[in-house]
Design an enzyme around this catalytic site. Structure first.
Site, PDB file in Angstrom:
ATOM      1  N   ASP A 119      -1.287   1.431  -7.355  1.00 54.72           N
ATOM      2  CA  ASP A 119      -2.689   1.728  -7.721  1.00 54.72           C
ATOM      3  C   ASP A 119      -3.017   2.928  -7.217  1.00 54.72           C
ATOM      4  O   ASP A 119      -2.516   3.740  -5.965  1.00 54.72           O
ATOM      5  CB  ASP A 119      -3.714   0.688  -7.198  1.00 54.72           C
ATOM      6  CG  ASP A 119      -3.640  -0.582  -7.753  1.00 54.72           C
ATOM      7  OD1 ASP A 119      -3.333  -0.706  -9.208  1.00 54.72           O
ATOM      8  OD2 ASP A 119      -4.062  -1.476  -7.220  1.00 54.72           O
ATOM      9  N   ASP A 138      -4.851  -1.138 -15.378  1.00 60.33           N
ATOM     10  CA  ASP A 138      -5.955  -2.206 -15.214  1.00 60.33           C
ATOM     11  C   ASP A 138      -7.026  -1.905 -16.012  1.00 60.33           C
ATOM     12  O   ASP A 138      -7.877  -2.869 -16.651  1.00 60.33           O
ATOM     13  CB  ASP A 138      -6.490  -2.146 -13.779  1.00 60.33           C
ATOM     14  CG  ASP A 138      -5.487  -2.785 -12.839  1.00 60.33           C
ATOM     15  OD1 ASP A 138      -4.685  -3.516 -13.115  1.00 60.33           O
ATOM     16  OD2 ASP A 138      -5.486  -2.204 -11.603  1.00 60.33           O
TER      17      ASP A 138
END
EC number: 3.4.23.36
Length: 159
Positions: A119, A138
């Site tokens: 991330d 995401d």
């Protein structure tokens, strides 16, 4: 035609996700420097290793949890693909399915390669400091799931 749209949407999402992770995490060396302010506070790059699901939920970090999340993601991808193909969907639903599947597979590849999901996106606004990081996959998983709900288009049966 529907399977092709779903495939190509998923392919391009998967490619965009993996390319963005390579560019930001490896090429820009975010994994080493940990933080890059892009347009603070709206957009920042912050390095994150997510062993759970969104926002670190179910963050067990164990190898068993990793493989369960990989298996679950693959089952969801297969179920969405089969459901969409059997329901004779409109193009927006096919596109939404591709977005969700491509994003989910991008995160599956991370779990296979690294043992966690990479991330790097962090966004804050209006004096509220957001501690969470996410990635391009995401965004597409969320957009795809929302599209599947919004564009499902099942006709209502009269009472």
């Amino acid at each position: 035609m529907g399977a092709r749209l779903m495939f190509w949407a998923g392919f391009w999402v998967f490619l965009a996700d993996q390319a963005s992770k390579y560019l930001v995490v490896h090429w820009m060396e975010l994994s080493r420097i940990r933080s890059i302010d892009v347009l603070p506070p709206l957009l920042n790059f912050r390095y994150g290793e997510n062993t759970g699901i969104n926002f670190g939920l179910f963050d067990g970090g164990s190898d068993t949890a990793r493989w369960l999340l990989i298996g679950f993601s693959l089952v969801v991808c297969l179920a969405v693909a089969v459901w969409v193909q059997r329901s004779h969907p409109r193009r927006l639903m096919q596109l939404s399915a591709g977005l969700l599947i491509g994003g989910a597979l991008g995160n599956v590849v991370d779990r296979l390669l690294y043992g966690y999901v990479l991330d790097f996106l962090n966004m804050s606004c209006c004096g509220i400091e957001n501690p969470f990081v996410f990635n391009v996959a995401d965004i597409f998983v969320f957009a795809g799931a929302a599209g599947l709900v919004l564009f499902e288009g099942r006709s209502k049966k009269p009472a």
